[in-house]
Motif scaffolding. Structure first.
Motif, PDB file in Angstrom:
ATOM      1  N   UNK A 137       6.354   7.633  -5.900  1.00 43.22           N
ATOM      2  CA  UNK A 137       6.134   9.140  -6.501  1.00 43.22           C
ATOM      3  C   UNK A 137       7.002  10.209  -5.777  1.00 43.22           C
ATOM      4  N   UNK A 138       7.550   9.809  -4.468  1.00 46.98           N
ATOM      5  CA  UNK A 138       8.509  10.641  -3.738  1.00 46.98           C
ATOM      6  C   UNK A 138       9.956  10.184  -4.061  1.00 46.98           C
ATOM      7  N   UNK A 184       1.478   5.667 -13.400  1.00 41.82           N
ATOM      8  CA  UNK A 184       1.592   7.196 -13.472  1.00 41.82           C
ATOM      9  C   UNK A 184       2.871   7.878 -12.676  1.00 41.82           C
ATOM     10  N   UNK A 190       0.848  -1.189   0.040  1.00 38.98           N
ATOM     11  CA  UNK A 190       0.063   0.051   0.054  1.00 38.98           C
ATOM     12  C   UNK A 190       0.831   1.430  -0.035  1.00 38.98           C
ATOM     13  N   UNK A 191       2.207   1.318   0.279  1.00 40.63           N
ATOM     14  CA  UNK A 191       2.928   2.399   0.487  1.00 40.63           C
ATOM     15  C   UNK A 191       3.712   2.440  -0.812  1.00 40.63           C
ATOM     16  N   UNK A 240       2.964   3.194  -4.066  1.00 36.62           N
ATOM     17  CA  UNK A 240       2.778   4.283  -5.017  1.00 36.62           C
ATOM     18  C   UNK A 240       3.233   5.547  -4.529  1.00 36.62           C
ATOM     19  N   UNK A 241       2.965   5.796  -3.340  1.00 40.63           N
ATOM     20  CA  UNK A 241       3.915   7.052  -2.640  1.00 40.63           C
ATOM     21  C   UNK A 241       5.178   6.965  -2.600  1.00 40.63           C
ATOM     22  N   UNK A 270      11.725   4.734  -3.036  1.00 46.60           N
ATOM     23  CA  UNK A 270      12.164   3.746  -3.950  1.00 46.60           C
ATOM     24  C   UNK A 270      12.335   4.219  -5.436  1.00 46.60           C
TER      25      UNK A 270
END
Ligand code: NA
Ligand code: NA
Lengths: 431, 198, 307
Positions: free
Chosen positions: C180-181, C201, C173-174, C176-177, C184
């Protein structure tokens, strides 16, 4: 409803009602359920262990507790408070504003409203009553009201719990809480200004402006904490769970080495006390995991989703209805219990209706925090009553205007999802 | 007798503090490693910091967490530390409160005792199950049943504690554990006293 | 007469191809004598605990993985190793070959779980934040220093390392974030997951390493199986096979379509030197503790069933 499920609910309400700890009431009720349905009662323990051993995000809970305890013990709260007095103490209703601003800043570090009220809240209530400008009931009431902001502004233990049951990203939930938290702060300060003017509360002696730089420097490292946390999470350095550890570690460095206000012995006590409260909370979480298993085997969330869809309610009517229910439950139930046990019942319906789960989560957490100050069962009221010995009746009478105002703020959050979702979207949330 | 109890409670608190400290420290290690892992030369220059030596951190923290929860509830969590719905409990007559305490004590004691054997049989299969990453730390002999065994200890101890609470309430009434918010207040005071800056 | 109750607990969502296959094929095909009651999203039993629930008689069915079986029986790690299965058809051939019999028997005897059929999950690919011009991945050496998110168990982390990357464990669940940051640099999953979780995305390229042709097994309680009549057993087996076939075809079709979709989204999708990857990964596995648990000669038999 099956017979075994009815037996489970009855046992739960009966035991909790006569004062058995909620965690053990759930454990016994689930054992009754398993026994009545002819399943092995060993499933309860297995579910509990499996759930706790897998939920990595739950590790944030003990770590935020450690962080909050370090801050309360290590004079960090103190310094922040003096800074707030320098900043907003000069306006009408001064210490009332200080109270709100301190909660806003302090909430950027602690994940728990009770820690907020018991720590910084006690000091400021003493100040307010000693100043002679405020009634003690008013001082307690605004402290209680502003402490509800704590878990709205990140970090937040209740949001971690919601992330656990809803499988949404903690990072986005945290971001989603920032604007609502600020909104609540602004409306509370507005109300404080209004009441202070109308009731002609006296003004505090303003802290000379020339002292402000020194106060700021003194509090600066502590003020950096929210920034460090947010940078850690959104700058890609840490996961939200790790951010909790960073918060605790930073608080420890500050308290022990920078402010030199924390002895080894005090740190040892903090570890023990944190383990104690983490264990108590952890057992409630574990209990909620078993209840969720029971509710899932009874297929209740889907039945509810089905029934609600048949009723053909619109998302907004559903949201308002659920929030009224949570407000009512908040009068008698603990926030942790509502988030872990009641909220999951509505999640399938939210998905069906296309309600954004981050929006729903933030709104629900705000609502549960309001529940912390709704009588008869409002834990913040109790804690403040205990810490200050101000009679509950006086606190409750004075808290009502703030309560109504927070409910209006809640309504705004429900009707205008953008307030919640604006920041998450800026950082890539696709909801 | 009093000395033994005090010594025992200090020892159990000490274990809880160690578990907490270990979890906290492991998190810090994990973040440090994640951060240094980006600079691959560090892992090469200082083999001790090579990220693949730290695959166990996540699961180790989980292990500490469940042990904190069940060790804590078995030994160091007091009645007043629990989330409790106590409006009714605090407002009834002492004689009724006594019976409230007896009933809840007996219910918890009986239910937890009864679930010991069935729970252990649910854990039986875990004697075969390896941990996901803890072999690196403890070797292959630690299986999941060893980790879960703390729950059995918790069942036994808590059952005994609540059984004792029922007996005690039957003999002496249940007035002793009222006023728990007042105790929170006292503790907070103490904390602030110990925390006074020099 | 009462119908047999077949409760299934699985972690994937109701719309996942495996769930769809079970709902559309398995359920109806056993409907005349069994009540198929699926629980998705891990709501009944948590991820990784379903086999234990079946073993203690608290559950009838699950969709399980070789990774989970390997936590009980280390030899199953052969099916989690990179570049062992070559494609979907190879998986089926391996599952139905006599070489699989000792594996199935051990699971039946010690866990009380019967493996009915093999489901195709897809080929795992490497999915990176950096665009291709900044980092073109042709060989394992090109992944040096890349923080690649992999599931947090030793087996997955080993695979990440074998690929040449720097494997980082993280909750799904982590991810995607984290992508984006930039906490990883990449993640690995089959293409349908890349699309479902919207990783496209926040990433720029997909390297078609196909490093793991991932599978699941349809698992049934041995006790429930033994309680059925031979005709019922036959029907259950046929239903499981039909669901697996149906899911496999859908997933293969989807993987094919998604390449075009991902390219439309601006990602670069390309094949590296797969032979170079295969060589390094197999070499590392054979030198590892994992290979020590593989029964003698099984890898050769598996290879012989492929091309
Ligand atoms: Na907060
Ligand atoms: Na309340």
């Amino acid at each position: 409803m099956s017979f075994e499920f009815a037996a489970c609910i009855l046992t739960l309400f009966f035991l909790a009602g006569i004062g058995t700890p909620v965690a053990y009431s759930i454990l016994v009720a689930s054992i009754v359920y398993l026994f009545a349905s002819g399943q092995s009662i060993g499933i309860a323990g297995k579910q509990l262990m499996d759930g706790l051993y897998q939920s990595f995000i739950l590790l944030a809970v003990p770590l935020f507790i450690v962080a909050a305890n370090i801050m309360n013990a290590g004079t960090i709260s103190d310094r922040l408070l003096r800074f707030c007095i320098g900043l907003v103490g000069r306006f009408r209703g001064g210490l009332g504003h200080v109270n709100v601003v301190a909660s806003l800043i302090f909430s950027g570090m602690s994940g728990s409203a009770v820690a907020d009220a018991a720590g910084i809240g006690k000091i400021i209530i003493d100040m307010m009553t000693k100043s002679g400008h405020y009634t003690r009931g008013y001082a307690a009431a605004i402290t209680a009201a502003s402490a509800t902001i704590g878990p709205i502004i990140p970090p937040s233990i209740p949001m971690v719990l919601y992330a656990l049951v809803s499988n949404t990203s903690i990072g986005y939930l945290f971001l989603g809480g920032i604007l609502p938290g600020l909104l609540m702060g602004v409306v509370l300060m507005g109300m404080n200004y209004f009441i202070a003017s109308r009731r002609q509360f006296g003004m505090e002696d303003p802290v000379p402006l020339k002292d402000l730089p020194a106060l700021t420097v003194n509090a600066f490292p502590a003020l950096l904490m929210p920034a460090i946390l947010l940078y850690g999470i959104y700058g890609g350095v840490t996961t939200p769970t790790e951010a909790a550890a960073v918060a605790a570690f930073y608080a420890l460095l500050l308290a022990a080495f920078f402010y030199r206000a924390l002895s080894l012995k005090a740190f040892y006590r903090i570890l023990v006390e944190s383990a104690r409260s983490s264990a108590a909370v952890g057992l409630v979480i574990g209990g909620a995991l078993i209840l969720n298993f029971i509710v899932a085997s009874e297929n209740i969330p889907n039945m509810m989703a089905g029934a609600l869809l048949d009723l053909d309610v619109s998302p907004i009517v559903f949201l308002i209805g659920v929030n009224i229910l949570i407000l009512l439950l908040g009068c008698v139930l603990d926030a942790t219990t509502i988030i872990l046990v009641i909220i999951p019942l509505f999640l399938p319906t939210c998905r069906e209706l296309g309600i954004d789960l981050v929006h729903f989560g933030v709104v629900a957490v705000v609502n549960c925090m309001i529940g912390l100050i709704t009588p008869p069962y409002g834990i913040l009221l109790f804690v403040i009553n205990a810490v200050t010995h101000i009679p509950l009746g006086e606190i409750i009478r004075e808290v009502i205007p703030f309560l109504l105002l927070l409910i209006v703020a809640l309504l705004i959050l429900i009707l205008v999802p953008e307030v919640v979702l604006f920041l998450p979207r800026q950082l890539g949330y696709q909801g | 007798m009093g000395t033994i109890t005090r010594w025992f409670s200090r020892a159990t608190e000490f274990v809880a503090a160690i578990l907490m400290a270990a979890m906290f420290a492991t998190f810090i290690i994990q973040i440090t490693i994640r951060y240094t892992a980006r600079l691959s030369w560090i892992g090469e220059a200082v083999p001790f910091l090579a990220p693949d030596r730290y695959g166990w951190t996540l699961e180790f923290c989980l292990l500490m967490w469940v042990w904190i929860v069940f060790w804590g509830n078995a030994f160091i969590v007091r009645q007043r530390d629990h989330v409790t719905f106590d409006i009714l409990y605090t407002h009834v007559a002492p004689n009724v409160r006594k019976w409230f305490a007896i009933i809840s004590g007996v219910a918890v004691c009986v239910a937890l005792l009864a679930s010991i054997e069935p729970t252990w049989s649910r854990f039986a299969i875990l004697r075969l199950k390896s941990t996901a990453t803890l072999d690196q730390l403890f070797g292959p002999d630690l299986k999941m049943r060893g980790i879960y065994s703390i729950y059995i200890a918790f069942l036994v101890i808590v059952a005994l504690r609540y059984g004792w609470r029922a007996i005690n309430a039957y003999r002496n009434g249940a007035e002793a554990d009222l006023h728990h918010y007042a105790e929170i207040a006292e503790e907070t005071d103490e904390e602030f006293q110990t925390a006074d800056p020099k | 007469q009462d119908k047999v109750k077949l409760r299934l607990s699985a972690v994937q969502s109701e719309t996942d191809q495996r769930s769809v296959a079970m709902l559309e094929k398995f359920g109806p095909m056993v409907a005349d004598f069994a009540e198929f009651e699926p629980h998705w999203n891990g709501t009944l039993y948590a991820q990784g605990t379903e086999l234990e629930a079946i073993a203690s008689g608290d559950l009838e069915m699950s969709i399980t993985s070789a990774q989970e079986l390997a936590t009980f029986f280390p030899e199953f790690s052969i099916f989690t190793a990179g570049y062992v299965h070559q494609d979907a058809a190879h998986q089926v051939a391996v599952f139905n070959d006599p070489l699989m019999d000792p594996f199935k028997k051990k699971v039946e005897d010690e866990l009380g779980v019967k493996l009915l059929s093999v489901m195709y999950l897809g080929r795992r690919q490497v999915n990176l934040r950096q665009p291709k011009e900044e980092r073109t991945v042709m060989t394992p050496a090109d992944l040096a220093g890349v923080n690649l998110r992999m599931p947090g168990t030793d087996a997955w982390q080993f695979l990440g390392k074998a690929l040449g990357a720097n494997p980082t464990p993280m909750a799904f669940t982590e991810v995607y974030t984290a992508l984006s940051t930039g906490s990883v640099d990449g993640q690995d999953n089959p293409l349908p997951t890349v699309v479902d979780a919207k990783f496209y995305e926040v990433t720029k390229q997909i390297v078609l390493t196909s490093h793991l042709v991932d599978l699941n097994y349809i698992a049934l309680s041995k006790a429930a199986w033994d309680a059925m009549t031979p005709e019922q057993q036959e029907k259950v087996q046929a239903a499981a096979d039909a669901a697996a076939d149906f899911g496999r075809e859908n997933q293969l079709k989807k993987e094919e379509e998604l390449v075009a979709f991902l390219e439309e989204q601006g990602l670069e999708v390309y094949e590296p030197d797969v032979a170079a990857f295969r060589e390094q990964v197999q070499k590392m596995y054979l030198e590892s503790d994992y290979a020590a648990t593989w029964p003698e000669g099984v890898l050769d038999k598996i290879n012989a069933l492929g091309n």
